[in-house]
Design a protein around this motif. Structure first.
Motif, PDB file in Angstrom:
ATOM      1  N   GLY A 138       0.559  -1.495   0.059  1.00  0.00           N
ATOM      2  CA  GLY A 138      -0.196   0.229   0.093  1.00  0.00           C
ATOM      3  C   GLY A 138       0.545   1.094  -0.367  1.00  0.00           C
ATOM      4  N   ARG A 139       1.830   1.199  -0.490  1.00  0.00           N
ATOM      5  CA  ARG A 139       3.130   2.551  -0.408  1.00  0.00           C
ATOM      6  C   ARG A 139       2.710   2.491  -1.388  1.00  0.00           C
ATOM      7  N   LEU A 140       2.101   2.508  -2.815  1.00  0.00           N
ATOM      8  CA  LEU A 140       2.236   3.450  -3.901  1.00  0.00           C
ATOM      9  C   LEU A 140       0.425   3.899  -3.711  1.00  0.00           C
ATOM     10  N   SER A 141       1.572   5.373  -2.370  1.00  0.00           N
ATOM     11  CA  SER A 141       0.029   6.323  -2.392  1.00  0.00           C
ATOM     12  C   SER A 141       0.413   7.204  -1.619  1.00  0.00           C
ATOM     13  N   LEU A 142      -0.412   8.553  -2.622  1.00  0.00           N
ATOM     14  CA  LEU A 142      -0.326   9.916  -2.039  1.00  0.00           C
ATOM     15  C   LEU A 142      -0.535  10.324  -0.752  1.00  0.00           C
ATOM     16  N   ASN A 143      -1.447   8.870   0.794  1.00  0.00           N
ATOM     17  CA  ASN A 143      -1.435   9.792   1.650  1.00  0.00           C
ATOM     18  C   ASN A 143      -0.531   9.594   3.181  1.00  0.00           C
ATOM     19  N   SER A 171      10.580   3.912   5.886  1.00  0.00           N
ATOM     20  CA  SER A 171      10.840   3.114   4.301  1.00  0.00           C
ATOM     21  C   SER A 171      10.197   2.194   3.800  1.00  0.00           C
ATOM     22  N   VAL A 172      10.367   2.418   2.393  1.00  0.00           N
ATOM     23  CA  VAL A 172       9.198   1.562   1.582  1.00  0.00           C
ATOM     24  C   VAL A 172      10.112   0.092   1.436  1.00  0.00           C
ATOM     25  N   PRO A 173       8.800  -1.383   1.515  1.00  0.00           N
ATOM     26  CA  PRO A 173       9.850  -1.950   1.391  1.00  0.00           C
ATOM     27  C   PRO A 173      10.341  -2.093   0.223  1.00  0.00           C
ATOM     28  N   ILE A 174      11.448  -3.126   0.335  1.00  0.00           N
ATOM     29  CA  ILE A 174      12.097  -3.532  -1.201  1.00  0.00           C
ATOM     30  C   ILE A 174      12.421  -4.663  -1.519  1.00  0.00           C
ATOM     31  N   ARG A 175      12.463  -5.695  -1.926  1.00  0.00           N
ATOM     32  CA  ARG A 175      12.394  -6.927  -2.214  1.00  0.00           C
ATOM     33  C   ARG A 175      13.529  -7.080  -2.977  1.00  0.00           C
ATOM     34  N   TYR A 176      15.308  -6.859  -2.883  1.00  0.00           N
ATOM     35  CA  TYR A 176      16.371  -6.837  -3.813  1.00  0.00           C
ATOM     36  C   TYR A 176      16.144  -7.959  -4.955  1.00  0.00           C
ATOM     37  N   TRP A 177      15.683  -8.884  -4.701  1.00  0.00           N
ATOM     38  CA  TRP A 177      15.530  -9.970  -5.853  1.00  0.00           C
ATOM     39  C   TRP A 177      14.086 -10.056  -6.219  1.00  0.00           C
ATOM     40  N   LYS A 178      13.469  -9.031  -6.758  1.00  0.00           N
ATOM     41  CA  LYS A 178      12.518  -9.209  -7.289  1.00  0.00           C
ATOM     42  C   LYS A 178      12.660  -8.414  -8.321  1.00  0.00           C
ATOM     43  N   LEU A 179      14.218  -7.493  -7.777  1.00  0.00           N
ATOM     44  CA  LEU A 179      13.852  -6.352  -9.300  1.00  0.00           C
ATOM     45  C   LEU A 179      15.003  -7.250 -10.248  1.00  0.00           C
ATOM     46  N   LYS A 180      14.473  -6.281 -11.754  1.00  0.00           N
ATOM     47  CA  LYS A 180      15.041  -6.843 -12.614  1.00  0.00           C
ATOM     48  C   LYS A 180      16.554  -6.541 -12.174  1.00  0.00           C
ATOM     49  N   ASN A 181      17.198  -6.224 -12.122  1.00  0.00           N
ATOM     50  CA  ASN A 181      18.932  -6.087 -11.971  1.00  0.00           C
ATOM     51  C   ASN A 181      19.449  -6.124 -10.757  1.00  0.00           C
TER      52      ASN A 181
END
Length: 205
Positions: free
Chosen positions: A48-53, A76-86
Protein backbone atom coordinates in the motif's frame (compact mmCIF):
# COMPACT_ATOMS: atom_id res chain seq x y z
CA UNK A 1 23.01 24.78 28.08
CA UNK A 2 19.95 22.70 27.13
CA UNK A 3 17.77 24.26 24.46
CA UNK A 4 14.29 24.16 26.02
CA UNK A 5 12.73 24.68 22.59
CA UNK A 6 13.82 21.13 21.80
CA UNK A 7 12.30 19.68 24.97
CA UNK A 8 9.07 21.71 24.97
CA UNK A 9 8.35 22.85 21.39
CA UNK A 10 5.61 25.42 20.90
CA UNK A 11 2.32 24.54 19.26
CA UNK A 12 3.44 26.48 16.17
CA UNK A 13 6.68 24.47 15.97
CA UNK A 14 4.76 21.22 16.31
CA UNK A 15 2.28 22.18 13.58
CA UNK A 16 4.82 23.48 11.06
CA UNK A 17 7.16 20.63 11.92
CA UNK A 18 4.50 17.99 11.32
CA UNK A 19 3.38 19.55 8.04
CA UNK A 20 7.02 19.82 6.96
CA UNK A 21 7.49 16.09 7.60
CA UNK A 22 4.52 15.39 5.28
CA UNK A 23 6.31 17.38 2.57
CA UNK A 24 9.50 15.41 3.23
CA UNK A 25 7.94 11.94 3.32
CA UNK A 26 5.26 11.81 0.63
CA UNK A 27 7.16 12.59 -2.61
CA UNK A 28 10.30 10.76 -1.53
CA UNK A 29 8.71 7.46 -0.51
CA UNK A 30 6.09 7.46 -3.27
CA UNK A 31 8.70 7.98 -5.99
CA UNK A 32 10.96 5.27 -4.54
CA UNK A 33 8.06 2.83 -4.36
CA UNK A 34 6.87 3.69 -7.87
CA UNK A 35 10.33 3.21 -9.39
CA UNK A 36 10.82 -0.08 -7.51
CA UNK A 37 7.46 -1.26 -8.86
CA UNK A 38 8.43 -0.32 -12.41
CA UNK A 39 11.71 -2.18 -11.99
CA UNK A 40 9.91 -5.41 -11.14
CA UNK A 41 9.26 -5.42 -7.38
CA UNK A 42 5.54 -5.52 -6.60
CA UNK A 43 6.15 -5.29 -2.83
CA UNK A 44 5.56 -1.51 -2.55
CA UNK A 45 2.17 -1.88 -4.24
CA UNK A 46 1.21 -4.88 -2.11
CA UNK A 47 2.21 -2.93 1.01
CA UNK A 48 0.00 0.00 0.00
CA UNK A 49 2.94 2.35 -0.45
CA UNK A 50 2.10 3.48 -3.99
CA UNK A 51 -0.06 6.16 -2.42
CA UNK A 52 0.02 9.93 -2.05
CA UNK A 53 -1.57 9.54 1.39
CA UNK A 54 1.25 10.96 3.55
CA UNK A 55 0.28 8.99 6.64
CA UNK A 56 1.28 5.64 5.14
CA UNK A 57 4.83 7.00 4.74
CA UNK A 58 5.33 8.36 8.25
CA UNK A 59 7.39 6.70 10.95
CA UNK A 60 6.08 7.83 14.37
CA UNK A 61 9.47 8.00 16.09
CA UNK A 62 11.12 9.53 13.04
CA UNK A 63 8.42 12.20 12.89
CA UNK A 64 8.91 13.08 16.56
CA UNK A 65 12.66 13.22 15.99
CA UNK A 66 12.14 15.70 13.12
CA UNK A 67 10.04 17.98 15.32
CA UNK A 68 12.33 17.81 18.37
CA UNK A 69 15.80 17.61 16.79
CA UNK A 70 15.21 18.92 13.24
CA UNK A 71 16.29 15.62 11.70
CA UNK A 72 14.57 12.26 11.50
CA UNK A 73 13.42 9.59 9.09
CA UNK A 74 10.35 8.31 7.29
CA UNK A 75 8.88 4.83 6.99
CA UNK A 76 11.11 3.13 4.47
CA UNK A 77 9.41 1.57 1.44
CA UNK A 78 9.80 -2.25 1.61
CA UNK A 79 11.91 -3.49 -1.28
CA UNK A 80 12.69 -7.13 -2.09
CA UNK A 81 15.86 -6.72 -4.11
CA UNK A 82 15.68 -10.27 -5.50
CA UNK A 83 12.46 -9.32 -7.32
CA UNK A 84 14.14 -6.45 -9.17
CA UNK A 85 15.13 -6.96 -12.79
CA UNK A 86 18.79 -6.13 -12.18
CA UNK A 87 18.98 -6.77 -8.44
CA UNK A 88 22.07 -4.85 -7.27
CA UNK A 89 22.02 -2.12 -9.92
CA UNK A 90 18.32 -1.43 -9.42
CA UNK A 91 18.66 -1.45 -5.63
CA UNK A 92 21.47 1.10 -5.93
CA UNK A 93 19.34 3.30 -8.22
CA UNK A 94 16.35 3.22 -5.86
CA UNK A 95 18.52 3.87 -2.79
CA UNK A 96 20.26 6.86 -4.39
CA UNK A 97 16.89 8.17 -5.51
CA UNK A 98 15.80 8.83 -1.92
CA UNK A 99 18.54 11.37 -1.06
CA UNK A 100 18.28 12.83 -4.59
CA UNK A 101 14.56 13.55 -4.17
CA UNK A 102 15.26 15.15 -0.77
CA UNK A 103 17.92 17.41 -2.29
CA UNK A 104 15.51 18.51 -5.03
CA UNK A 105 12.76 19.18 -2.47
CA UNK A 106 15.25 21.19 -0.41
CA UNK A 107 15.93 23.54 -3.33
CA UNK A 108 12.24 23.79 -4.26
CA UNK A 109 11.11 24.59 -0.71
CA UNK A 110 13.96 27.08 -0.28
CA UNK A 111 13.05 28.76 -3.56
CA UNK A 112 9.39 29.03 -2.57
CA UNK A 113 10.33 30.43 0.84
CA UNK A 114 12.54 33.08 -0.75
CA UNK A 115 9.46 34.47 -2.53
CA UNK A 116 7.20 34.52 0.54
CA UNK A 117 6.85 37.29 3.15
CA UNK A 118 9.23 36.61 6.04
CA UNK A 119 7.71 35.42 9.32
CA UNK A 120 4.56 34.34 7.47
CA UNK A 121 3.16 30.89 8.40
CA UNK A 122 3.83 29.49 4.92
CA UNK A 123 7.32 30.98 4.98
CA UNK A 124 8.08 29.19 8.26
CA UNK A 125 6.67 25.98 6.81
CA UNK A 126 8.77 26.14 3.64
CA UNK A 127 11.92 27.03 5.57
CA UNK A 128 11.39 24.09 7.91
CA UNK A 129 10.59 21.74 5.01
CA UNK A 130 13.79 22.86 3.24
CA UNK A 131 15.82 22.20 6.38
CA UNK A 132 14.23 18.81 7.05
CA UNK A 133 14.79 17.68 3.47
CA UNK A 134 18.46 18.60 3.53
CA UNK A 135 19.12 17.01 6.92
CA UNK A 136 17.29 13.86 5.81
CA UNK A 137 19.21 13.73 2.54
CA UNK A 138 22.45 13.62 4.57
CA UNK A 139 21.17 11.50 7.46
CA UNK A 140 19.69 8.87 5.13
CA UNK A 141 23.18 8.22 3.72
CA UNK A 142 24.28 6.75 7.07
CA UNK A 143 24.77 2.96 6.59
CA UNK A 144 22.24 2.07 9.28
CA UNK A 145 19.21 -0.05 8.28
CA UNK A 146 16.62 0.84 7.13
CA UNK A 147 18.18 4.11 5.90
CA UNK A 148 19.06 4.35 2.21
CA UNK A 149 22.76 4.34 3.07
CA UNK A 150 22.51 0.72 4.25
CA UNK A 151 20.95 -0.32 0.94
CA UNK A 152 23.58 1.60 -1.01
CA UNK A 153 26.21 -0.30 0.96
CA UNK A 154 24.39 -3.62 0.44
CA UNK A 155 24.25 -3.09 -3.32
CA UNK A 156 28.04 -2.67 -3.40
CA UNK A 157 28.85 -5.74 -1.29
CA UNK A 158 29.35 -9.34 -2.46
CA UNK A 159 26.11 -11.33 -2.51
CA UNK A 160 26.67 -13.23 0.75
CA UNK A 161 27.25 -10.00 2.72
CA UNK A 162 24.38 -8.28 0.96
CA UNK A 163 21.97 -11.03 1.98
CA UNK A 164 23.19 -10.86 5.58
CA UNK A 165 22.72 -7.09 5.75
CA UNK A 166 19.21 -7.23 4.31
CA UNK A 167 18.25 -10.19 6.53
CA UNK A 168 19.10 -8.33 9.74
CA UNK A 169 17.59 -5.00 8.70
CA UNK A 170 15.01 -5.15 11.50
CA UNK A 171 17.78 -5.10 14.09
CA UNK A 172 19.16 -1.98 12.46
CA UNK A 173 15.89 -0.22 13.31
CA UNK A 174 16.27 -1.20 16.96
CA UNK A 175 19.91 -0.11 16.87
CA UNK A 176 18.93 3.31 15.50
CA UNK A 177 16.27 3.72 18.18
CA UNK A 178 18.86 2.85 20.83
CA UNK A 179 21.28 5.44 19.42
CA UNK A 180 18.51 8.05 19.55
CA UNK A 181 17.48 7.19 23.11
CA UNK A 182 21.13 7.24 24.26
CA UNK A 183 21.47 10.69 22.62
CA UNK A 184 24.27 9.48 20.34
CA UNK A 185 22.57 10.33 17.03
CA UNK A 186 21.57 13.85 18.20
CA UNK A 187 25.18 14.51 19.22
CA UNK A 188 26.49 13.29 15.87
CA UNK A 189 23.88 15.19 13.88
CA UNK A 190 24.09 18.44 15.84
CA UNK A 191 27.01 19.91 13.81
CA UNK A 192 25.24 18.99 10.57
CA UNK A 193 21.98 20.57 11.75
CA UNK A 194 23.78 23.78 12.74
CA UNK A 195 25.55 23.98 9.37
CA UNK A 196 22.35 23.21 7.47
CA UNK A 197 20.46 25.82 9.49
CA UNK A 198 22.91 28.52 8.37
CA UNK A 199 22.94 27.23 4.79
CA UNK A 200 19.14 27.25 4.56
CA UNK A 201 18.95 30.82 5.86
CA UNK A 202 21.50 31.86 3.27
CA UNK A 203 19.42 30.30 0.48
CA UNK A 204 16.13 31.72 1.73
CA UNK A 205 17.37 35.26 2.33
Amino acid sequence: MVNMRIIVPTLGNILTGFLAVLIVATPREYIKGFVAYKLGDTTPKQAGRLSLNPFVHLDPLGTISFILFEFGWTRSVPIRYWKLKNKKKDLLKISLLGPAVSFILFFLCGLIASHLPEEDFWWFLMVKAAKYNLTYALFSLFPIPPLDGSKILASLLPDRYMEWLVKYEVYGVLFMIALLVLWIIPLVMNPFVRFIDGFVWMIVR
